[in-house]
Design a protein around this motif. Sequence first.
Motif, PDB file in Angstrom:
ATOM      1  N   VAL A  64       1.041  -1.269   0.057  1.00  0.00           N
ATOM      2  CA  VAL A  64      -0.102  -0.159   0.003  1.00  0.00           C
ATOM      3  C   VAL A  64       0.655   1.171   0.196  1.00  0.00           C
ATOM      4  CG1 VAL A  64      -1.551   1.092   1.388  1.00  0.00           C
ATOM      5  CG2 VAL A  64      -2.033  -1.081   0.966  1.00  0.00           C
ATOM      6  N   THR A 127       2.912   7.743  -7.441  1.00  0.00           N
ATOM      7  CA  THR A 127       1.816   6.846  -7.528  1.00  0.00           C
ATOM      8  C   THR A 127       0.674   7.122  -6.696  1.00  0.00           C
ATOM      9  OG1 THR A 127       3.046   5.764  -5.766  1.00  0.00           O
ATOM     10  CG2 THR A 127       3.448   5.019  -7.806  1.00  0.00           C
ATOM     11  N   ASP A 128       0.773   8.096  -5.768  1.00  0.00           N
ATOM     12  CA  ASP A 128      -0.395   8.559  -5.030  1.00  0.00           C
ATOM     13  C   ASP A 128      -1.074   9.686  -5.389  1.00  0.00           C
ATOM     14  OD1 ASP A 128       0.433   6.256  -3.710  1.00  0.00           O
ATOM     15  OD2 ASP A 128       1.105   7.273  -1.669  1.00  0.00           O
ATOM     16  N   GLY A 129      -2.384   9.785  -5.305  1.00  0.00           N
ATOM     17  CA  GLY A 129      -3.197  10.840  -5.599  1.00  0.00           C
ATOM     18  C   GLY A 129      -3.133  12.082  -4.340  1.00  0.00           C
ATOM     19  N   GLN A 131      -5.395  13.212  -2.663  1.00  0.00           N
ATOM     20  CA  GLN A 131      -6.308  13.017  -1.473  1.00  0.00           C
ATOM     21  C   GLN A 131      -5.588  12.024  -0.341  1.00  0.00           C
ATOM     22  OE1 GLN A 131     -10.218  11.663  -2.671  1.00  0.00           O
ATOM     23  NE2 GLN A 131      -9.411   9.741  -3.493  1.00  0.00           N
ATOM     24  N   LYS A 132      -4.323  11.892  -0.700  1.00  0.00           N
ATOM     25  CA  LYS A 132      -3.770  11.066   0.128  1.00  0.00           C
ATOM     26  C   LYS A 132      -4.029  11.128   1.720  1.00  0.00           C
ATOM     27  CE  LYS A 132       0.767   8.737   0.692  1.00  0.00           C
ATOM     28  NZ  LYS A 132       2.276   8.791   0.335  1.00  0.00           N
ATOM     29  N   ALA A 135      -7.670  10.134   2.440  1.00  0.00           N
ATOM     30  CA  ALA A 135      -7.474   8.534   2.479  1.00  0.00           C
ATOM     31  C   ALA A 135      -6.981   7.748   3.663  1.00  0.00           C
ATOM     32  CB  ALA A 135      -6.888   7.994   1.322  1.00  0.00           C
TER      33      ALA A 135
ATOM     34  N   GLY B  18      -5.400   2.197   0.562  1.00  0.00           N
ATOM     35  CA  GLY B  18      -4.511   1.857  -0.630  1.00  0.00           C
ATOM     36  C   GLY B  18      -5.597   2.371  -1.948  1.00  0.00           C
ATOM     37  N   LEU B  20      -8.206   4.142  -1.979  1.00  0.00           N
ATOM     38  CA  LEU B  20      -8.358   5.798  -1.888  1.00  0.00           C
ATOM     39  C   LEU B  20      -7.331   6.457  -2.269  1.00  0.00           C
ATOM     40  CD1 LEU B  20     -10.831   6.110   1.069  1.00  0.00           C
ATOM     41  CD2 LEU B  20     -11.548   5.922  -1.338  1.00  0.00           C
ATOM     42  N   ALA B  21      -6.149   6.138  -1.659  1.00  0.00           N
ATOM     43  CA  ALA B  21      -4.788   6.936  -2.029  1.00  0.00           C
ATOM     44  C   ALA B  21      -4.244   6.820  -3.438  1.00  0.00           C
ATOM     45  CB  ALA B  21      -3.874   6.992  -0.811  1.00  0.00           C
ATOM     46  N   ARG B  22      -3.973   5.541  -3.901  1.00  0.00           N
ATOM     47  CA  ARG B  22      -3.444   5.235  -4.891  1.00  0.00           C
ATOM     48  C   ARG B  22      -3.816   6.064  -6.121  1.00  0.00           C
ATOM     49  NH1 ARG B  22       1.615   3.729  -3.382  1.00  0.00           N
ATOM     50  NH2 ARG B  22       1.759   1.572  -2.627  1.00  0.00           N
ATOM     51  N   ARG B  23      -3.197   6.144  -7.341  1.00  0.00           N
ATOM     52  CA  ARG B  23      -3.761   6.822  -8.573  1.00  0.00           C
ATOM     53  C   ARG B  23      -3.509   5.949  -9.662  1.00  0.00           C
ATOM     54  NH1 ARG B  23      -1.646  12.678 -10.015  1.00  0.00           N
ATOM     55  NH2 ARG B  23       0.331  11.622 -10.316  1.00  0.00           N
ATOM     56  N   SER B  24      -2.491   4.958  -9.389  1.00  0.00           N
ATOM     57  CA  SER B  24      -2.057   3.925 -10.594  1.00  0.00           C
ATOM     58  C   SER B  24      -3.370   2.884 -10.489  1.00  0.00           C
ATOM     59  CB  SER B  24      -0.740   3.490 -10.550  1.00  0.00           C
ATOM     60  OG  SER B  24      -0.833   2.376 -11.232  1.00  0.00           O
ATOM     61  N   LEU B  27      -2.085  -0.334  -8.764  1.00  0.00           N
ATOM     62  CA  LEU B  27      -2.085  -0.272  -7.443  1.00  0.00           C
ATOM     63  C   LEU B  27      -3.351  -0.394  -6.721  1.00  0.00           C
ATOM     64  CD1 LEU B  27       0.787   2.198  -7.205  1.00  0.00           C
ATOM     65  CD2 LEU B  27       0.966  -0.159  -6.687  1.00  0.00           C
TER      66      LEU B  27
ATOM     67  N   PRO C 614     -11.418   8.599  -7.779  1.00  0.00           N
ATOM     68  CA  PRO C 614     -10.977   8.401  -6.113  1.00  0.00           C
ATOM     69  C   PRO C 614     -11.689   9.428  -5.591  1.00  0.00           C
ATOM     70  CG  PRO C 614      -9.004   8.401  -7.813  1.00  0.00           C
ATOM     71  CD  PRO C 614     -10.212   8.656  -8.630  1.00  0.00           C
TER      72      PRO C 614
END
Lengths: 207, 99, 635
Positions: A64, A127-129, A131-132, A135, B18, B20-24, B27, C614
């Motif tokens: 994660v 790799t993370d958006g 809104q981390k 989240a 994961g 919610l946070a991931r963008r790929s 993933l 998301p």
Amino acid sequence: MLSRLPLPPQLDRTITLGAVLAVGVALPYVGVVLVLAAMGTLSVAAVVFWMLAAIIVAGACGAVFSNHVVHAALSLVIAAMGIAGIFLLLASEFLALVQVLVYGGGVTILLLFGLMLTNATEDPLVTDGTQKPFAFGVGLAMGAVIVAAMVGSTWRAGEPMVVPFAELGVRLYRDFGLPFEIASLVLIVALVGAIAIGRRDQDGDVS
Amino acid sequence: MEHFLGLSGVLFALGFYGVLARRSAILILISVELMLAAVSINFITFATYLDPERFTGVIFAIFAITIAAAEVGLALGIVLRLFRDRGTSNVDAADELKW
Amino acid sequence: MSMEQAGVLIIIPAAAFVLVALFHKVLPRQGDWIVVLALAAVVAIGMLVVVDFQRVWEHGEFVPHGANRFAFDWVNIHQGVFQIEFSTYVDSITAVMIVVVSIVALMVAVYSVGYMHGEARYGWYFAALSLFVTAMLTLVLAGNLLMVYFAWEGVGVASFLLIGFYWERQSAAEAAKKAFITTRIGDVGLLIGIVLLWRASGTFDIQEIIKIAQAGGFDHTYLTVSMLFLFLGAVGKSAQFPLHVWLPDAMEGPTPVSALIHAATMVVAGVYLVARMMPVFNEVPIAREVVLYTGLVTAVMAATMGLVATDIKRVLAFSTVSQLGFMFVALGLGAVGIAMFHLFTHAFFKALLFLGSGSVIHATHQQEVGYLGGLRKKMPITTVTFIIGSLALAGVMPLAGFWSKDEILHATMEHAPLTVFLLLAGSAMLTAIYSTRLVLLTFFGEPKDQHAYDHAHESPWLMSVPLLILATLATVSGFVVFHGVGTALGFPGGIGEVIFEHEPEVFHFNAMFAAGAVGSSLVGIAIGYIYWGGTAERATRALSWAPELHQLLLRRYYIDEMYQAIIDRVILGLASVVSTFEKRVVNESGIDGGAQLINWFGYRLKFLQTGKIPNYALAMAIGVITLAVLAFRSE
């Protein structure tokens, strides 16, 4: 912070992080568990559980939080293996086998193929958006809700019973025969669908 | 028994984060797999502790794993498609469905 | 066919209406034969019903609420708490109306086959005719006031459709609108009256209301007001002062329609209604006085206006209004039998006159008397029948009009103040004058428009046969007052007796009085001949004798202008205030404002939709957690 540590520069950041975590977290954890076992507080099964739990959580965290997609996929394998162990602990050998075969083998290979085909390593660090933080909060809240629900309920005490292979087979093919067939139908439909969606467009082919 | 459930809960929450946070997209799929595994643990725990005679939960776990495999296959097909159309597997890139 | 089955009379023309209205485009001859056959069947069945009534009546078996009534529940809420029946009711008044409506309708339908030949919307014309007959028969057969009201509106609609039949013509469209709106004023009064009666009695059934009224079940003032409202409906429909303005304009419709609707049947609906409710009117003398004086004013005014009108059909229209006034005078005196008698004879001779004028119009395409004249040589049948009709209208013995008008005058002399009698007798003389004038200007003298004269020709047999039949009826229908004739025709003991059952007013023929009446009619005819029988110069001199008076009559006492002024000043002023309020407050602030507010919010809120999955997943997750927490808290 890590970069300020006096470590050999040729070491990869990830390896450094892994080493730090291994020395800082894993070793004390294993120590505590073993000491408790030696004191007789924990049974053998409990020791195995705590070990497996540590492996699973570590693998899941890797999957994660890792910034590298390949690392994430490989961490998923570690977690899946740990879960297979948990299944063994729960006296379900068959499911443990299935878990190893499907997750350890099929799913991971599939994911790695996906990574390869989409060339997702192009930008491994983003790799993370955006809104981390939210989240993170939501994930914590979810965990809290589940744990609260678990703690708030009263459970029947007892030991896990062994599920014999033969009985499982009988039950799966006799009582759940129709759902089983439907599941296989779903698999074939999913496969055909995946091929239909994923194939390259032919000339003159709409979509 | 509570230990297994707690482990499952932690795993589920991690997967949730994961997703919610991931963008790929890949993933996100990995995170979804984690959540499904957590659910499987729960199924088997309940089956072997609470319902050892019929162990329906085990059967359900088998189905869950089956469906998870199918879902990964299909989802990867979609991701491939997305990648081919947009040159990225980033889900934020697919945001046409709005005003 | 017994009286209970009288409902068939409604069903037949209704079926014809549906058939012709739907399929006139594909039926041979556009379906006119269906309507004619249906109306012939109505005549036959109507006669059977009347004969059945006569049989029962003669044996003394007639019970007001007995075998003559047929009913089934239409609306029934809470087991009779609110109950409306579909009911038909046959008594002597109904019998007279059935005879009048069915015979005149059949004559007009046959005549129309010739008259309307080649017109656009020929099939639709017959469909509307059928619709009218349906509604009219429903009206006369109705056993309760609510059905009366529906049928009342039904004849109104049919009348509207037929007046506006030539809707391409601006004046026809306007006339249809005027007729509809003017009668509507009366209709609202009728509805109020019906509801008032229902509120106090809890029933719509006419006979029960009569019973309650006679037992003193109503408050006297309340009943007076109710009956006045009811009478307002009659005033509107029967074109009585002050709502008479629509009838002359209604002549824009095809002439056979004028004969059927605006002379013989629909306009007498008011007379029928008042006659039907007469036992109730008898309880409230003030309302009856109002009926009497309304009729009187109308009779006099309309007769004077008829003197100067130059359009054949309008002269006849004013004459109709005037004769309806006569009937209301009779009703005002409580003499239902006499009023119905005059209705009966008037229907035949006035329909005859209208169809005769239609024949003239058909032949010359002219309806202004200024362009006619001398037609007697070209159209002998029309001329003879028209003269018979005119003499009947003027009240010359032994034609139909004499008997009934004589009855009315006689009743007025005996039961009303002398002034009323004198005014009514005066207008009877005026009737003679204007009908003489009409005949002379149309059929005698020199042709004023050579072109129209040259084209004139006798009408085809389809038109002249109804004329001849109606002329016969106009001659003999007066004899039904006599015991023997009346019994033979379905009115045992003569029409007056059969209708006014409680105090049989046997026909009181008074030789002296009759001689006087005929004499005054003859004097009127003589006056008419003196003025219009000779050269045009003498007629012009008559006009210039009192130009202001002539103008006053020609402009119909300026009543139309007065209404127009009221509409322009008061109603349109009020309407513009309401319209402004509606535009500014209701529309711009209320409806548009609300819409703009929502539009604005929507514009702002749309940015909430990022399109990023998301974000949606996060929102969903928050929702799930919130629900879970709520679920725990509620445990």
